[in-house]
Design an enzyme around this catalytic site. Structure first.
Site, PDB file in Angstrom:
ATOM      1  N   CYS A 261       1.624  -0.601  11.853  1.00 28.68           N
ATOM      2  CA  CYS A 261       2.617   0.475  12.823  1.00 28.68           C
ATOM      3  C   CYS A 261       3.393  -0.029  13.172  1.00 28.68           C
ATOM      4  CB  CYS A 261       1.189   1.477  13.244  1.00 28.68           C
ATOM      5  SG  CYS A 261       0.155   2.751  12.242  1.00 28.68           S
TER       6      CYS A 261
ATOM      7  N   GLY B   1       9.595   3.759   0.537  1.00 24.71           N
ATOM      8  CA  GLY B   1      10.287   3.535   1.042  1.00 24.71           C
ATOM      9  C   GLY B   1      11.683   4.206   0.891  1.00 24.71           C
TER      10      GLY B   1
HETATM   11  C1  LIG Z   1       7.161  11.643  10.347  1.00 21.97           C
HETATM   12  C2  LIG Z   1       6.168   9.729   9.775  1.00 21.97           C
HETATM   13  C3  LIG Z   1       4.463   9.878   9.974  1.00 21.97           C
HETATM   14  C4  LIG Z   1       4.388   8.775   9.566  1.00 21.97           C
HETATM   15  N1  LIG Z   1       2.938   8.554   9.946  1.00 21.97           N
HETATM   16  C5  LIG Z   1       2.437   7.652   8.907  1.00 21.97           C
HETATM   17  C6  LIG Z   1       1.260   7.486   9.116  1.00 21.97           C
HETATM   18  O1  LIG Z   1       0.414   8.037  10.007  1.00 21.97           O
HETATM   19  N2  LIG Z   1       0.835   5.721   8.320  1.00 21.97           N
HETATM   20  C7  LIG Z   1       1.309   5.541   8.022  1.00 21.97           C
HETATM   21  O2  LIG Z   1       0.740   4.310   7.106  1.00 21.97           O
HETATM   22  N3  LIG Z   1       2.540   5.460   7.835  1.00 21.97           N
HETATM   23  C8  LIG Z   1       3.178   6.635   7.824  1.00 21.97           C
HETATM   24  N4  LIG Z   1       4.355   6.929   7.817  1.00 21.97           N
HETATM   25  C9  LIG Z   1       5.204   6.196   7.464  1.00 21.97           C
HETATM   26  C10 LIG Z   1       5.444   6.873   5.998  1.00 21.97           C
HETATM   27  O3  LIG Z   1       3.974   6.724   4.932  1.00 21.97           O
HETATM   28  C11 LIG Z   1       6.426   5.621   4.665  1.00 21.97           C
HETATM   29  O4  LIG Z   1       5.606   4.355   4.696  1.00 21.97           O
HETATM   30  C12 LIG Z   1       7.542   5.362   5.481  1.00 21.97           C
HETATM   31  O5  LIG Z   1       8.242   6.881   5.618  1.00 21.97           O
HETATM   32  C13 LIG Z   1       8.441   5.325   4.346  1.00 21.97           C
HETATM   33  O6  LIG Z   1       8.785   5.817   2.802  1.00 21.97           O
HETATM   34  P1  LIG Z   1       9.494   6.612   3.434  1.00 21.97           P
HETATM   35  O7  LIG Z   1      10.994   6.356   3.728  1.00 21.97           O
HETATM   36  O8  LIG Z   1       9.526   7.919   1.910  1.00 21.97           O
HETATM   37  O9  LIG Z   1       9.164   7.822   4.188  1.00 21.97           O
HETATM   38  C14 LIG Z   1       5.099   8.475   8.870  1.00 21.97           C
HETATM   39  C15 LIG Z   1       6.461   8.059   8.097  1.00 21.97           C
HETATM   40  C16 LIG Z   1       6.942   9.429   8.619  1.00 21.97           C
HETATM   41  C17 LIG Z   1       8.726   9.654   8.736  1.00 21.97           C
END
Ligand SMILES: Cc1cc2nc3c(=O)[nH]c(=O)nc-3n(C[C@H](O)[C@H](O)[C@H](O)COP(=O)(O)O)c2cc1C
Ligand SMILES: Cc1cc2nc3c(=O)[nH]c(=O)nc-3n(C[C@H](O)[C@H](O)[C@H](O)COP(=O)(O)OP(=O)(O)OC[C@H]3O[C@@H](n4cnc5c(N)ncnc54)[C@H](O)[C@@H]3O)c2cc1C
Ligand SMILES: Cc1cc2nc3c(=O)[nH]c(=O)nc-3n(C[C@H](O)[C@H](O)[C@H](O)COP(=O)(O)OP(=O)(O)OC[C@H]3O[C@@H](n4cnc5c(N)ncnc54)[C@H](O)[C@@H]3O)c2cc1C
Ligand SMILES: Cc1cc2nc3c(=O)[nH]c(=O)nc-3n(C[C@H](O)[C@H](O)[C@H](O)COP(=O)(O)O)c2cc1C
Ligand code: FES
Ligand code: FES
Lengths: 290, 343, 343, 290
Positions: free
Chosen positions: B140, B256
């Site tokens: 995180c 991502g």
């Molecule tokens: C609003 C939000 C909340 C997220 N919460 C978590 C989470 O609780 N646990 C986690 O492993 N990743 C969390 N992520 C990360 C996403 O799972 C992902 O790894 C990251 O956003 C990259 O992918 P994306 O660009 O498609 O969103 C969160 C991302 C966003 C945008």
């Protein structure tokens, strides 16, 4: 009330004071739309660097007709997304998701209602006014704004409501002052049993306070910054007291945007109150934070 | 004219496997971007996806960070939710059964404040039916104490994974979800695999800050947030590329900035065995199913009869004549040119 | 009506200081995004900028990487130029004198393959008149051997800086340019400062990969490239924020995705004493002078009579009544709210 | 020839076969524009996630007149940026930088010239044709494309050139085949002393080979991917042999896009030849690579 995702189209756009009133052809959205709900629009077109949708209260909704359903919104230009919307012409495509959010709750029996709109906030009230009148409720309205050009729907309000009071911060239209300056007299005059309000947060809170002083309920539609608008991301939360008296960080996009004013912990908006469910002790280390 | 059967999208075998566990297709949601699936079910049948990765759940209910929790950035966004969630009990009694009922494959993401937390969470999940996979969020970026990030230290990461593996149900793959905010992601990946991770999810968000030029203060109440969305896609593809190059046999759930089928294909070609669609859901609630359809179509156009044939494909020089593809004509010269580019 | 003198843009003192060296204003070009200034002189007078940061120069002429060297990405781009350049001799006889002639402040960026290279380069520059500052590029994300990145290891970084300081002219500030691709940027920053760096430039590009979904191979001939542009801005601001928080007295030249005056202001508020405009030049050749004008205007609007008053401002809670700003009204309540957010 | 940066505007856009011919009001750009140069356009508008400008050969340039100067370009839709350009309407703003690049070199004395255009590549040749004719050069043209709709400027070429040969890959117009199938006979018929070519890289190379076999010079305008278009970024390089016989990785945006065909090391485009100035020994470790 299940939202749909459609590729809509601009049917018309016109300037109204400081705002842009846009009618969108968006089949299916209007069908189940109810007052207080909103639509979320993609902005910037195919090459857009703006990722997130923009939320707009539904001003009007026409389910059927030649266009297979339209929704109307009122847009105040604020940043890049709203500027883009304000540049659209008839026929331009707009990607729409809606209707979203929980609508205003309606009185079970006919009652006198005061509807208070701040700025473009009034846009969300006209559908409600119509519905209330359809249920034999008396409707009085109060519209307020910073200046005359930021009032929306004065004429329509005159036609719709039994009475209309207008206030502006600068006195450019109606009475100089804010909506809560006139709200008590309107409540008294109308013998109101409920207040509905839509507008900036401080106004909503003040309306709630006035309603509380008359011991009548107040429903408010809040406007919190939203990433998803559909309840999956948790960006749009605010502290709200539940029926069980427990404060929770609830999502304004699905649990709202309409809340009972006396359930919102106005003092604590922008914080997580220490007594909220799941609040971590201040400054304690946490493992992760997404 | 000779009758030719061209490869079309419906012909493509989209079956995906992650550490032996089979999924009907390789497109998943991303943790924190789909809650527990319920809200998305308004837009599509969640059972149509490879799996639903749920919001990271902790031991106890959690209120998260104060607002503002979000700032939009160019082709991306910053979030600082603070892992708001109902806690493992409510999750197991409320969210998990719903997913199982829908026929969806539930990939449960867990997050803890200590190694012990993770172990307990894994133990609790081991008792639950219907957990298709466990994703361990050790990464995180928006923690208040940066020193606490398990995923930024191979030792800490490995301790968490070991503890989870000890408690997790047999036959349920455990994936470690990595942070890109490290000097050497391969080292962290290796530590996790050595500690028993069956596979790796990558990437989590990048740590970022936005300053509000009106208030003259950070936009997010928590100052730092996690950057996601298309803006970070090249970094994510790079992480997948590097880890797959180092450990080609370890399955990767890539994510991502995936917003289209071709974005997903980039991850697959770089080495991902499946993908998660995260932030794109905010822009398009139907993004996961759309990405799946687009990926299927893209595979057909490129002559891949099986999704799995595309995994890691970009690490190899092009075939002289790609299987089943009538449209691509690679000359020996071009092939040689590509060979040259391999380092 | 009472006569009030409102603060306007021309009133703002834009003077900037970096480690004692004074510059007329805080807006610079970024290394590799302005060559040696000559091409930009077609669009504006390069002497109008705080300084021109030149493309990193090496000891010998260098042809760089094969093409494709570029891939556009959402709100960003990936580059893999491979430090193509004329070498220090041609630079000193050709480029540097031209800059001096224009009245520009030349910030010379150097890059080497060994500590010895850097030392030699610094020594060569020490003989040259007109070097306003030396920027040491220890942070190239697109190297072919990742282990070779000086900037990713505090020890290697500090060796380079020590060697440069030993050879550099007295009175000419030496800035270490940091890579964001590290677990702990504060640790690298500290190592550089301890080794004698007068200040820090940050950030260089993030390592990324784009896969070409037609060729099924990496788009860049060199596979990996450096991600720049607005996409990375939140990461850059975060790095500046963290390092300024840890070492508030160390001057920072901030960069990464600056395209407007408000973008620049974000960096300044986060702790940068000056900024570089890089990739934005490709979109708008006049970007540096435009950013300067916009920054000046933004400072005036916010009531900053001096640019330097804004540096690091976002680390402090708002003043109850900001200096010279008639428009902002911060209540005690709001101030308290902001205080709360400080962690 | 100093480039300018102006906020231009679409004067007109029309479809021509597979292309879009766009006339831009762009004061100052036309004034110094010469054949072979290009303009670089920002794409996607204010909310764009597309960072870089797109390059287009100048098809026409009118320095003065009611509009204070216009330039014409011919756009083939390829990706997001060109699709955006193809969606523009009259009056829409377009940000223009130009003229950029080194123009075609002109013969010192009247000579017969063959101009070869592939696809939209012909767009860059009409200004040249006019200028050559103004210098009493005989101009013959060859246009080639994959299919008839991808030919550009057939009619204009007929009016401009002494002779015109057309080829298409599919035989849909003119002769079936490629431009170099007919180039030798045109050179011979015209008694050509120089060849100018604009089009895809393999075509340029083949034209250079044909010209070389007749021992006449060939000037080609190449099309390399460009990030800046103004010479500061070094993305657009290709290996070119200098007057001193040394191969350098030169920038096609400022040192080109026009090169003498026999100076381009066609075999090595996309590589850094080992004998190029500053080439690093293969696979040797290097410290940095931006
Ligand atoms: C609003 C939000 C909340 C997220 N919460 C978590 C989470 O609780 N646990 C986690 O492993 N990743 C969390 N992520 C990360 C996403 O799972 C992902 O790894 C990251 O956003 C990259 O992918 P994306 O660009 O498609 O969103 C969160 C991302 C966003 C945008
Ligand atoms: C439920 C709801 C109903 C709304 N109804 C209306 C309406 O009827 N008419 C109208 O003009 N506006 C309405 N808004 C506000 C409108 O959504 C914002 O003005 C708009 O998102 C700003 O986008 P921008 O790109 O122009 O501004 P920017 O400031 O550039 O936006 C940047 C980001 O911040 C978010 N954001 C900025 N301001 C707000 C805000 N006030 N509320 C929520 N998110 C914000 C944007 O969504 C975006 O992600 C409503 C907002 C909500 C949440
Ligand atoms: C000197 C020069 C002159 C040109 N003249 C013309 C012309 O007259 N008419 C015309 O239709 N096109 C011309 N092109 C090609 C045109 O610039 C590209 O088609 C366009 O950039 C593609 O942009 P896109 O966003 O539609 O495509 P995308 O493929 O989405 O572009 C992605 C990125 O790749 C770059 N790119 C993609 N293709 C090319 C290419 N072929 N050449 C250079 N960069 C590319 C883009 O600039 C962008 O950065 C010319 C290119 C150059 C370099
Ligand atoms: C094409 C290109 C070439 C670059 N070359 C160098 C370089 O030689 N030395 C260096 O220190 N940084 C180099 N950089 C990095 C920039 O100076 C800057 O740190 C980075 O791009 C982030 O800023 P920006 O987003 O404003 O471009 C280069 C960047 C680009 C895009
Ligand atoms: S905006 Fe995403 S949960 Fe409300
Ligand atoms: S495109 Fe930047 S140098 Fe040519």
């Amino acid at each position: 009330m299940r939202p749909v995702h459609v590729r809509g189209e601009v049917l018309s756009r016109k300037r109204v004071g400081a705002y842009h009133q846009i009618t969108l052809i968006a089949p299916g959205v209007a069908d189940s739309a109810r007052p207080g709900q909103f639509v979320a629009l993609a902005v910037g077109g195919a090459t857009s660097g703006l990722l997130l949708r923009r939320a707009f209260a539904i001003y009007g909704a026409t389910p059927a007709g030649v266009y297979g359903g339209t929704v109307q919104i009122v847009v105040a230009v604020r940043g890049g997304g709203t500027a883009w919307l304000a540049s659209l012409d008839q026929g331009d495509p707009v990607d729409v998701v809606g209707p979203l959010g929980s609508p205003f709750r309606l009185p079970a029996r006919p009652v006198s209602a005061v509807l208070v709109g701040g700025g473009y906030g009034s846009a969300g009230l006209f559908g409600l006014a119509q519905m209330l009148r359809g249920r034999s409720c008396r409707v009085d309205m109060v519209l307020g704004a910073a200046s005359a050009d930021r009032l929306f729907g004065e004429l329509e309000a005159k036609r719709t409501a039994v009475s209309l009071e207008v206030t502006t911060d600068d006195g450019g239209a109606g009475r100089r002052g804010v909506v809560t300056d006139v709200l008590p007299e309107v409540i008294e005059r109308a013998g109101a049993g409920v207040v509905y309000a839509c507008g900036p947060m401080p106004m909503l809170r003040a309306c709630g306070d006035v309603a509380a002083s008359y011991d009548i309920p107040c429903q408010v539609a809040v406007e919190e910054s939203m990433a998803c608008g559909i309840g999956v991301c948790m960006t749009c939360v605010l502290p709200v007291v539940g029926d069980d008296r427990v404060t929770r960080m609830v999502r304004s996009c699905v649990d709202g945007p309409v809340f009972a004013a006396d359930r919102v912990r106005w003092d604590d908006v922008g914080t997580v109150p220490a007594d909220a469910l799941g609040a971590t002790p201040a400054r304690a280390p946490v493992a992760g934070a997404s | 004219m000779r009758a030719v059967d061209f490869l079309t999208a419906p012909d493509v075998d989209m079956g995906a496997a992650l550490a032996g566990r089979r999924f009907p297709n390789p497109v998943f949601t991303a943790s924190g971007c789909a809650a527990s699936g319920r809200e998305l079910a308004q837009f599509f049948d969640v059972a149509e996806l490879g799996g639903v990765v749920t919001k990271s759940v902790m031991l106890r209910p959690r209120a998260g960070r104060p607002t503002p929790r979000m700032a939009e950035t160019p082709s991306g966004m910053l979030n600082s939710i603070g892992l708001q969630g109902p806690g493992i009990d409510a999750f197991c009694s409320h969210d998990l059964p719903w997913l199982v009922e829908q026929g969806a494959r539930a990939v449960v993401s867990i997050a803890g404040s200590s190694v012990q937390d993770y172990a307990e969470l894994a133990g609790r999940l081991a008792e639950q039916p219907g957990v298709a996979m466990v994703e361990v969020n050790i990464s995180c970026p928006n923690v208040e104490d940066r020193g606490q990030v398990f995923g930024c230290d191979p030792g800490a990461a490995s301790a968490v994974i070991r503890a989870v593996r000890a408690e997790a149900a047999r036959g349920v793959p455990v994936f470690a979800k990595l942070s890109p905010d490290v000097t050497d992601i391969v080292a962290v990946a290796r530590a996790c695999v050595d500690a028993g991770a069956h596979g790796l999810s990558m990437i989590n968000t990048l740590l970022g800050v936005v300053i509000d030029t009106d208030t003259l203060r950070p936009t997010l109440a928590g100052t730092t947030g996690g950057l996601s969305g298309p803006a970070i896609r090249p970094v994510a593809v790079r992480c997948v590329w590097q880890v797959h190059a180092a450990m080609p046999d370890v399955p990767i759930l890539g994510m991502g900035g995936i917003a289209t089928g071709l974005d997903a294909l980039q991850f697959v070609l770089a080495g991902a065995s499946a993908v998660s669609v995260g932030t794109a859901v905010f822009a398009d609630p139907g993004a996961p199913v759309r990405v799946l359809a687009q990926l299927r179509e893209a595979l057909a156009e490129r002559g891949f009869p099986r999704f799995s044939d595309a995994i890691g494909r970009a690490h190899r020089p092009p075939d002289p004549m790609p299987v089943g593809n009538e449209n691509v004509d690679v000359t020996a010269e071009e092939a040689a040119e590509h060979d040259d580019a391999v380092r």
